[in-house]
Every structure is written in structure tokens, then in C-alpha cells.
Design an enzyme around this catalytic site. Structure first.
Site, mmCIF file in Angstrom:
data_model
loop_
_atom_site.group_PDB
_atom_site.id
_atom_site.type_symbol
_atom_site.label_atom_id
_atom_site.label_comp_id
_atom_site.label_asym_id
_atom_site.label_seq_id
_atom_site.Cartn_x
_atom_site.Cartn_y
_atom_site.Cartn_z
ATOM 1 N N LYS A 149 0.833 -1.175 0.000
ATOM 2 C CA LYS A 149 0.000 0.000 0.000
ATOM 3 C C LYS A 149 0.885 1.248 0.000
ATOM 4 O O LYS A 149 2.056 1.115 0.347
ATOM 5 C CB LYS A 149 -0.909 0.004 1.230
ATOM 6 C CG LYS A 149 -0.120 -0.099 2.558
ATOM 7 C CD LYS A 149 -0.867 0.444 3.706
ATOM 8 C CE LYS A 149 -0.692 1.924 3.865
ATOM 9 N NZ LYS A 149 0.570 2.353 4.474
ATOM 10 N N GLU A 217 0.873 6.923 16.845
ATOM 11 C CA GLU A 217 2.319 6.684 16.806
ATOM 12 C C GLU A 217 3.035 7.862 17.457
ATOM 13 O O GLU A 217 2.537 8.993 17.399
ATOM 14 C CB GLU A 217 2.792 6.592 15.356
ATOM 15 C CG GLU A 217 2.157 5.457 14.583
ATOM 16 C CD GLU A 217 2.691 5.404 13.154
ATOM 17 O OE1 GLU A 217 3.658 4.706 12.933
ATOM 18 O OE2 GLU A 217 2.133 6.117 12.294
ATOM 19 N N ASP A 236 -2.532 7.086 4.077
ATOM 20 C CA ASP A 236 -1.502 6.201 4.643
ATOM 21 C C ASP A 236 -2.103 5.210 5.648
ATOM 22 O O ASP A 236 -1.652 4.076 5.731
ATOM 23 C CB ASP A 236 -0.440 7.073 5.333
ATOM 24 C CG ASP A 236 0.813 6.292 5.737
ATOM 25 O OD1 ASP A 236 1.230 5.415 4.957
ATOM 26 O OD2 ASP A 236 1.372 6.553 6.821
ATOM 27 N N HIS A 241 -5.560 0.538 6.849
ATOM 28 C CA HIS A 241 -5.518 -0.111 8.166
ATOM 29 C C HIS A 241 -6.795 0.125 8.987
ATOM 30 O O HIS A 241 -7.388 -0.805 9.514
ATOM 31 C CB HIS A 241 -4.325 0.380 8.994
ATOM 32 C CG HIS A 241 -2.998 0.241 8.310
ATOM 33 N ND1 HIS A 241 -2.693 -0.820 7.491
ATOM 34 C CD2 HIS A 241 -1.885 1.019 8.325
ATOM 35 C CE1 HIS A 241 -1.452 -0.682 7.041
ATOM 36 N NE2 HIS A 241 -0.949 0.430 7.528
HETATM 37 C C1 BG6 Z 1 2.460 1.914 7.550
HETATM 38 C C2 BG6 Z 1 2.469 3.400 7.334
HETATM 39 O O1 BG6 Z 1 1.529 1.302 6.707
HETATM 40 O O2 BG6 Z 1 2.143 1.630 8.908
HETATM 41 C C3 BG6 Z 1 3.442 4.079 8.288
HETATM 42 O O3 BG6 Z 1 2.852 3.682 5.996
HETATM 43 C C4 BG6 Z 1 3.152 3.675 9.704
HETATM 44 O O4 BG6 Z 1 3.356 5.500 8.160
HETATM 45 C C5 BG6 Z 1 3.065 2.153 9.837
HETATM 46 O O5 BG6 Z 1 4.202 4.171 10.536
HETATM 47 C C6 BG6 Z 1 2.615 1.752 11.225
HETATM 48 O O6 BG6 Z 1 2.693 0.358 11.337
HETATM 49 P P1 BG6 Z 1 2.913 -0.325 12.742
HETATM 50 O O7 BG6 Z 1 2.813 -1.778 12.474
HETATM 51 O O8 BG6 Z 1 4.253 0.111 13.233
HETATM 52 O O9 BG6 Z 1 1.818 0.192 13.637
#
Ligand code: BG6
Length: 490
Positions: A149, A217, A236, A241
Site C-alpha cells: 500500500k 504513533e 496512509d 488499516h
Molecule cells: C504503515 C504506514 O503502513 O504503517 C506508516 O505507511 C506507519 O506511516 C506504519 O508508521 C505503522 O505500522 P505499525 O505496524 O508500526 O503500527
């Protein structure tokens, strides 16, 4: 572990951030833990990149990065050299059809092996890579392509890419990845919902007051400034997600865990999303951008001061929105979704708030009544919490909120697989259940597009929030207008 077929995995973007940070460490773990797999000596992983470099130089780079991204106690010198023996490198310019002959000569010795082409590149390259793979005769009946993605920037570009990829690969060879679906707790949520009787009778508007999904995050754009500024949090994180998690929470029980049975149910959820009209976008969405602040006591710069971010950028680093589903099970139940960079904590969780009892018989010692709540924590500390009211020991019939806590690390005492470990194994085994089908992607973009359009036309910039907080104040107003609040504000 179930044995795997022998495979050749070709990793486009083999020197990129995702390959180094996630994919190659994930493959190392699976290789290390598959010592008894009879086919392990026939695994081959071929990194592909533009840079002209030798296999040795590539391996040295992969190893240096892996020492950063594999947990210190898990990096084993002997296991690493065995893994490194599976790795190879091909220098190739993805837009140069002639370069693919180099890959063809490497793959020629094993036409019958499972072949995986993993495209960890910018989506603008997907079509030309697939076309060149086709022209070079590399797409065998047992080949699969994995698309990272974001797939496109909007509905039209996503459709175009799907058309172009679909001209070379059959739909059942296309693995559109959303790594959140590979997270252990998301798998557990599926097991919780469809492996138990307990929740299903309560799992609807009759008993659920609201659902909150937070993907927060503490990191900023981490050297991906240019990519991020062209993308923003809506594309994103929300389009993929957050909407996928919403699907898992809201879907009807499928008839089986076959790919199409699961994906048909998720598609119905996406199609039930109440469309966002222009006035809804104003009322039900909040976009934010972080200004300077502090994370864990350390000062961090504003988004606009990060490397690669153009002056005056209006890209959102935070989104909160209220979604609703037009169906019998969920009509009227708000689903509050939010995600952001540089937030107060790193936290991914789903909160299902149940309605309160119709008549409270017992006083609460804390003065606080907490209706039942199920918290599904994806990270950190994967687990489930069920909040109940229970009697306080002693003479009086008084209650107070307590939690039933299931901590997966404590319960199973094993390392949790990273999402990519599971998803990569699924691709090699040909299991499509956790990957998005083309019509799901279409439906997700169709719902997101009015928000994108409205934001683009809106002259007001995103609301700013201080780095290290839970986002702009107006995010609290979203549930606030319904007399509710985010769990972290309550
Ligand atoms: C990714 C995004 O799909 O997921 C990022 O492009 C993001 O920006 C990341 O930091 C977060 O994934 P996780 O598994 O660390 O929560």
C-alpha cells in the site's frame, strides 16, 4: 510450523526502508525457526534494486540493517549465515524492460518453484514492473505478486493500477497487503468473535454504544518526508488499516475462513459505510498537523520543519472521523476512528463500549459507573481487557470497575510473530484470506474520496496540535457532540 514449498521470492525495493526494516528481518525469523523444514535449503530471496552492486555488498548492507532491526537476543551469527546463503541480488531498473533478462537468467533454473514477486516500491512502478515481468516470460502459473500500500492515490488511480496488474496476473495471484491484518491480535479478534458464543449476542446496536479505533504513533515522518507529504494520514492509515480493522469488528460471521467467504463479508461492511456528504466532512472529520512539542521529554520539531517537507504544506499528520454503517446490525452506532503521528503514546487499540445497565442497583464506591467495555490492544503489550463492575469485598453491597486482563505474551510465553512473518508465509502457501480483494479496495476508496475532495477544496489549513498530545482539541469534540469521549480523555 507447517512445511513450505520451495520458493523464489523476488523483492523489488530490496534495499528500501520496508525491506530492511521489516521484510528481510521477518524472513530471517522464519528461516531461523524452520530448521526442520525439508525444503528450507531451496528457499531463495532475491533483492532487486537500481544500484549496481555485488551480492557481497548487498549482503553486507542487509546484515548491517538486520543487526538494527532484529531484536538483539534473536540475532544469532550461525542462523544469520545460513539465512544469508539464501540471499541474492540483481541490479535492475524497474522501468527498463531489457534489464529483466538478468532476473530471468537467475530464475531459469527453477521454473516450477513457487515464485513470489514482492513490490515494495512506489505504486507508480507497479504496472511497468508487472508488464516487464510478463514480457520477460517470468510469470509462471505458480507465481504471485504482492502489492504494498498505498495502492493508488484515489479511486481512479487504484482502478488503473488494478487493471494493469490484472492484465498480467489472475486475481487469485494478486496479494494486496495490509500488514495490520497480519497482526497477532487481529487474528485473535477474529478468533474471539467467531470462536466463542459469548460476544455474538451482544455484538450489535442493541448492546454496543460506540466503537473507537485508535492507531497512534509517537514517531514523526522518519526520513520519509517526501513520500509522506504526498500521501498524508488519510491515505496512509485510514483508507487501509483503519477501515480493515473496522471491517473485522463489524462483519457478519462468514460461512468459513476461505478467502472469498471472509472477503465477501468485509466488502459488505465497506459498502454499508454511510457516504460522507460535503456537510458530513465538515462535521465528522478532523484533520491535524503537528507543531513542535516533546515526546518522552525530548523536544521534537514541527512537521513543517521535518526534512523534505515543503514550506506551508497542508498535509495532514492526524485524522479523526466518525463513521456509521447503514445496516441492521450497526445503524446508529458511531465508529470513531483516529490516527496520528507524534501522538502522546504509541498505541493501537480497539475499544468496544457497551451500553450501561438499564437500572443501576448498586452504588459505585468510586462514584464512577463504567459500562462494560472490551479493549483489544494491538500494540504495545498485545492483549484483551474486559471491564466489568464487581462487588467490593466487605459488608456493603458496593461495586467498582475491575478488569479481566489477558496478556498474550504472559499467557503464551513466546515471541509474537511480526505481521510480515505471517503474511509472507501466507503468500508462499497461497492463502489469500488476509489480503484485500480488488472490489474491497474499490469500496474503500469510494468512501474515502469525498473526504479527499472536500479537504482539497477547503481553504482552511489542518488544525495544529502539539507533538506529544492526543491531537487537535476538535478531535475530542467528535465523540463529545454525542455525549461521549475517547477512552484516553475519560
Ligand atoms: C504503515 C504506514 O503502513 O504503517 C506508516 O505507511 C506507519 O506511516 C506504519 O508508521 C505503522 O505500522 P505499525 O505496524 O508500526 O503500527
Amino acid at each position: 510450523m507447517i512445511p513450505l514449498d520451495a520458493f523464489d521470492l523476488v523483492l523489488f525495493g530490496g534495499s528500501g526502508d520496508l525491506a530492511m526494516r521489516k521484510l528481510l528481518p521477518a524472513l530471517y525469523y522464519r528461516h531461523r525457526d524452520s530448521a526442520n523444514d525439508p525444503q528450507r535449503s531451496r528457499w531463495r530471496i532475491i533483492g532487486v534494486g537500481r544500484e549496481m552492486q555485488s551480492r557481497d555488498a548487498y549482503l553486507a548492507n542487509v546484515e548491517a540493517q538486520a543487526r538494527k532491526f532484529v531484536a538483539a537476543g534473536d540475532f544469532d551469527e550461525a542462523a544469520w549465515s545460513e539465512f544469508a546463503a539464501c540471499l541474492d541480488y540483481v541490479a535492475l531498473d524497474a522501468r527498463e524492460a531489457g534489464d529483466y533478462q538478468r532476473l530471468a537468467s537467475l530464475l531459469a533454473d527453477a521454473p516450477a518453484k513457487v515464485r513470489v514477486f514482492y513490490l515494495a516500491t512506489a505504486p507508480v512502478l507497479f504496472a511497468s514492473i508487472c508488464e516487464s515481468l510478463g514480457v520477460a516470460g517470468l510469470v509462471t502459473p505458480d507465481s504471485r505478486v504482492v502489492l504494498e500500500k498505498p495502492l493508488g492515490r484515489d479511486l481512479a488511480s487504484a482502478r488503473r493500477i488494478n487493471e494493469q496488474v490484472g492484465a498480467i496476473f489472475r486475481e487469485d495471484q494478486i496479494y494486496r497487503i495490509d500488514h495490520y491484518l497480519g497482526k497477532e491480535t487481529v487474528q485473535n479478534l477474529i478468533a474471539l468473535r467467531f470462536g466463542n458464543m459469548l460476544f455474538e449476542p451482544l455484538w450489535s446496536r442493541a448492546c454496543v454504544r460506540d466503537v473507537q479505533i485508535t492507531l497512534a504513533e509517537t514517531v514523526g515522518v522518519e526520513g520519509r518526508g517526501e513520500f509522506y507529504d504526498n500521501t498524508g494520514a488519510l491515505r496512509d492509515m485510514v483508507q487501509n488499516h483503519l477501515l480493515q480493522l473496522l471491517c473485522i469488528i463489524a462483519m457478519e460471521p462468514p460461512s468459513s475462513i476461505d478467502p472469498d467467504a471472509m472477503r465477501d463479508e468485509k466488502l459488505k461492511v465497506l459498502r454499508s459505510l454511510r457516504p460522507m456528504q460535503a456537510e458530513d466532512v465538515a462535521l465528522r472529520t478532523v484533520r491535524g498537523q503537528y507543531r513542535a512539542g516533546a515526546i518522552d521529554g525530548q523536544p521534537v520539531p514541527a512537521y513543517l520543519e521535518e526534512p523534505g517537507i515543503p514550506a506551508g504544506s497542508r498535509t495532514e499528520t492526524f485524522v479523526a472521523l466518525k463513521a456509521e454503517l447503514n445496516n441492521w446490525r450497526w445503524a446508529g452506532v458511531p465508529f470513531y476512528l483516529r490516527t496520528g503521528k507524534r501522538m502522546q503514546e504509541r498505541l493501537a487499540e480497539i475499544v468496544v463500549n457497551f451500553r450501561d445497565v438499564p437500572h443501576a442497583l448498586f452504588p459505585s464506591v468510586t462514584g464512577e459507573r463504567v459500562p462494560n467495555r472490551l479493549v483489544i490492544r494491538l500494540q504495545p503489550d498485545e492483549g484483551l481487557e474486559l471491564h466489568l463492575m464487581a462487588k467490593v469485598p466487605g459488608d456493603e453491597m458496593q461495586v467498582r470497575p475491575v478488569k479481566l486482563n489477558l496478556d498474550f505474551a504472559e499467557t503464551y510465553g513466546t515471541r509474537q510473530w511480526d505481521a510480515y512473518e505471517r503474511l509472507l508465509m501466507d503468500v508462499i502457501r497461497g492463502k489469500l484470506t488476509l489480503f484485500m480483494r480488488r472490489d474491497e479496495l474499490d469500496a474503500a476508496w469510494r468512501w474515502i474520496e469525498p473526504i479527499l475532495e472536500r479537504w482539497e477544496r477547503d481553504p482552511t489549513p489542518p488544525r495544529t496540535y502539539t507533538a506529544g498530545t492526543w491531537g487537535p482539541a476538535s478531535s475530542s469534540a467528535l465523540p463529545g457532540r454525542d455525549g461521549l469521549s475517547w477512552l484516553q480523555d475519560s
